[in-house]
Motif scaffolding. Structure first.
Motif, PDB file in Angstrom:
ATOM      1  N   ALA A   5     -14.886  -1.543  29.535  1.00  0.00           N
ATOM      2  CA  ALA A   5     -13.885  -1.270  30.572  1.00  0.00           C
ATOM      3  C   ALA A   5     -12.598  -2.050  30.299  1.00  0.00           C
ATOM      4  N   ALA A   6     -12.727  -3.296  29.861  1.00  0.00           N
ATOM      5  CA  ALA A   6     -11.535  -4.094  29.542  1.00  0.00           C
ATOM      6  C   ALA A   6     -10.775  -3.489  28.363  1.00  0.00           C
ATOM      7  N   ILE A   7     -11.503  -3.020  27.352  1.00  0.00           N
ATOM      8  CA  ILE A   7     -10.855  -2.369  26.203  1.00  0.00           C
ATOM      9  C   ILE A   7     -10.162  -1.084  26.649  1.00  0.00           C
ATOM     10  N   PHE A   8     -10.820  -0.330  27.516  1.00  0.00           N
ATOM     11  CA  PHE A   8     -10.238   0.914  28.019  1.00  0.00           C
ATOM     12  C   PHE A   8      -8.945   0.648  28.785  1.00  0.00           C
ATOM     13  N   PHE A   9      -8.962  -0.338  29.674  1.00  0.00           N
ATOM     14  CA  PHE A   9      -7.760  -0.645  30.452  1.00  0.00           C
ATOM     15  C   PHE A   9      -6.648  -1.209  29.574  1.00  0.00           C
ATOM     16  N   ALA A  10      -6.993  -2.014  28.588  1.00  0.00           N
ATOM     17  CA  ALA A  10      -5.977  -2.561  27.687  1.00  0.00           C
ATOM     18  C   ALA A  10      -5.329  -1.450  26.855  1.00  0.00           C
ATOM     19  N   SER A  11      -6.135  -0.509  26.383  1.00  0.00           N
ATOM     20  CA  SER A  11      -5.556   0.595  25.606  1.00  0.00           C
ATOM     21  C   SER A  11      -4.710   1.505  26.493  1.00  0.00           C
ATOM     22  N   THR A  12      -5.108   1.686  27.743  1.00  0.00           N
ATOM     23  CA  THR A  12      -4.300   2.482  28.672  1.00  0.00           C
ATOM     24  C   THR A  12      -2.960   1.804  28.932  1.00  0.00           C
ATOM     25  N   LEU A  13      -2.986   0.488  29.113  1.00  0.00           N
ATOM     26  CA  LEU A  13      -1.742  -0.258  29.312  1.00  0.00           C
ATOM     27  C   LEU A  13      -0.859  -0.178  28.068  1.00  0.00           C
ATOM     28  N   GLY A  14      -1.460  -0.282  26.892  1.00  0.00           N
ATOM     29  CA  GLY A  14      -0.696  -0.161  25.653  1.00  0.00           C
ATOM     30  C   GLY A  14      -0.061   1.212  25.490  1.00  0.00           C
ATOM     31  N   LEU A  15      -0.795   2.257  25.846  1.00  0.00           N
ATOM     32  CA  LEU A  15      -0.228   3.610  25.769  1.00  0.00           C
ATOM     33  C   LEU A  15       0.923   3.777  26.759  1.00  0.00           C
ATOM     34  N   ALA A  16       0.798   3.197  27.928  1.00  0.00           N
ATOM     35  CA  ALA A  16       1.885   3.282  28.908  1.00  0.00           C
ATOM     36  C   ALA A  16       3.131   2.555  28.408  1.00  0.00           C
ATOM     37  N   LEU A  17       2.940   1.394  27.804  1.00  0.00           N
ATOM     38  CA  LEU A  17       4.082   0.648  27.275  1.00  0.00           C
ATOM     39  C   LEU A  17       4.746   1.387  26.110  1.00  0.00           C
ATOM     40  N   LEU A  18       3.939   1.964  25.223  1.00  0.00           N
ATOM     41  CA  LEU A  18       4.513   2.736  24.110  1.00  0.00           C
ATOM     42  C   LEU A  18       5.264   3.968  24.614  1.00  0.00           C
ATOM     43  N   SER A  19       4.722   4.606  25.627  1.00  0.00           N
ATOM     44  CA  SER A  19       5.392   5.775  26.195  1.00  0.00           C
ATOM     45  C   SER A  19       6.716   5.385  26.843  1.00  0.00           C
ATOM     46  N   ASN A  20       6.731   4.247  27.528  1.00  0.00           N
ATOM     47  CA  ASN A  20       7.956   3.769  28.167  1.00  0.00           C
ATOM     48  C   ASN A  20       9.006   3.408  27.127  1.00  0.00           C
ATOM     49  N   GLN A  21       8.597   2.780  26.026  1.00  0.00           N
ATOM     50  CA  GLN A  21       9.547   2.431  24.973  1.00  0.00           C
ATOM     51  C   GLN A  21      10.112   3.668  24.309  1.00  0.00           C
ATOM     52  N   LEU A  53      -3.700   5.479  17.277  1.00  0.00           N
ATOM     53  CA  LEU A  53      -4.771   4.493  17.201  1.00  0.00           C
ATOM     54  C   LEU A  53      -5.245   4.089  18.600  1.00  0.00           C
ATOM     55  N   LEU A  54      -4.310   3.907  19.515  1.00  0.00           N
ATOM     56  CA  LEU A  54      -4.691   3.555  20.878  1.00  0.00           C
ATOM     57  C   LEU A  54      -5.436   4.680  21.578  1.00  0.00           C
ATOM     58  N   VAL A  55      -5.067   5.922  21.299  1.00  0.00           N
ATOM     59  CA  VAL A  55      -5.791   7.051  21.896  1.00  0.00           C
ATOM     60  C   VAL A  55      -7.227   7.085  21.377  1.00  0.00           C
ATOM     61  N   VAL A  56      -7.411   6.835  20.083  1.00  0.00           N
ATOM     62  CA  VAL A  56      -8.763   6.821  19.510  1.00  0.00           C
ATOM     63  C   VAL A  56      -9.587   5.690  20.121  1.00  0.00           C
ATOM     64  N   VAL A  57      -8.997   4.505  20.244  1.00  0.00           N
ATOM     65  CA  VAL A  57      -9.709   3.366  20.839  1.00  0.00           C
ATOM     66  C   VAL A  57     -10.062   3.666  22.290  1.00  0.00           C
ATOM     67  N   GLN A  58      -9.134   4.279  23.015  1.00  0.00           N
ATOM     68  CA  GLN A  58      -9.379   4.606  24.415  1.00  0.00           C
ATOM     69  C   GLN A  58     -10.511   5.622  24.558  1.00  0.00           C
ATOM     70  N   MET A  59     -10.536   6.623  23.704  1.00  0.00           N
ATOM     71  CA  MET A  59     -11.596   7.634  23.777  1.00  0.00           C
ATOM     72  C   MET A  59     -12.956   7.030  23.425  1.00  0.00           C
ATOM     73  N   LEU A  60     -13.012   6.176  22.403  1.00  0.00           N
ATOM     74  CA  LEU A  60     -14.278   5.541  22.045  1.00  0.00           C
ATOM     75  C   LEU A  60     -14.781   4.630  23.167  1.00  0.00           C
ATOM     76  N   ALA A  61     -13.879   3.888  23.790  1.00  0.00           N
ATOM     77  CA  ALA A  61     -14.273   3.018  24.903  1.00  0.00           C
ATOM     78  C   ALA A  61     -14.760   3.847  26.093  1.00  0.00           C
ATOM     79  N   ALA A  62     -14.116   4.969  26.342  1.00  0.00           N
ATOM     80  CA  ALA A  62     -14.530   5.821  27.460  1.00  0.00           C
ATOM     81  C   ALA A  62     -15.905   6.423  27.211  1.00  0.00           C
ATOM     82  N   ILE A  63     -16.139   6.901  26.000  1.00  0.00           N
ATOM     83  CA  ILE A  63     -17.444   7.491  25.679  1.00  0.00           C
ATOM     84  C   ILE A  63     -18.534   6.425  25.738  1.00  0.00           C
ATOM     85  N   ALA A  64     -18.239   5.219  25.240  1.00  0.00           N
ATOM     86  CA  ALA A  64     -19.219   4.129  25.294  1.00  0.00           C
ATOM     87  C   ALA A  64     -19.521   3.741  26.739  1.00  0.00           C
ATOM     88  N   MET A  65     -18.491   3.702  27.581  1.00  0.00           N
ATOM     89  CA  MET A  65     -18.709   3.367  28.990  1.00  0.00           C
ATOM     90  C   MET A  65     -19.571   4.418  29.681  1.00  0.00           C
TER      91      MET A  65
END
Length: 129
Positions: free
Chosen positions: A63-79, A7-19
């Motif tokens: 941009a804020a949505i993109f950075f938040a989803s990137t941070l969420g993906l990093a946290l999920l990867s770390n966990q 879900l975070l990857v999809v949100v990140q891709m949509l935010a990137a395309i919109a940006m």
């Protein structure tokens, strides 16, 4: 966990395309100078000044949505990495298993031995007398 990651990857891709789209639609600071000389670029969909506020704010939100989803993906990867290594207390190098060598191939360790001193041969010794 996999569902949240997808879900975070999809949100990140949509935010990137919109940006990307929003940045391409916006006109730069120098576009107003060209409009004053008759290029006609000042008449846009949102009006002469309305596009800067709307597009720049929406770009900032994307941009804020993109950075938040990137941070969420990093946290999920770390966990996920921490959860897989929870039972191990050693370092990554200690957990690595060496590849098993085939039985027919013995490890070859170079030996370091002093060079032999040359011994005179019997013919050279008799010739020297």
């Amino acid at each position: 966990m996999q569902v949240w990651s997808s879900l975070l990857v999809v949100v990140q891709m949509l935010a990137a395309i919109a940006m990307i789209g929003l940045v391409l639609v916006q006109h730069g600071k120098g576009a107003d100078m060209g409009a004053s000389f008759g290029s006609g670029a000042s008449g846009s969909l949102f009006g002469a000044t309305g596009s800067a506020n709307f597009l720049s704010r929406f770009t900032a939100v994307c941009a804020a949505i993109f950075f938040a989803s990137t941070l969420g993906l990093a946290l999920l990867s770390n966990q996920a990495t921490t959860a897989s290594a929870a039972g191990d207390t050693g370092s990554v190098l200690e957990r690595a298993t060496p590849a098993a060598a085939p039985a027919s191939v013995a490890p070859q360790i170079p030996s370091v031995a002093p060079a032999p001193t040359p011994q005179p041969s019997a013919a050279a010794a008799s010739a020297a007398r």
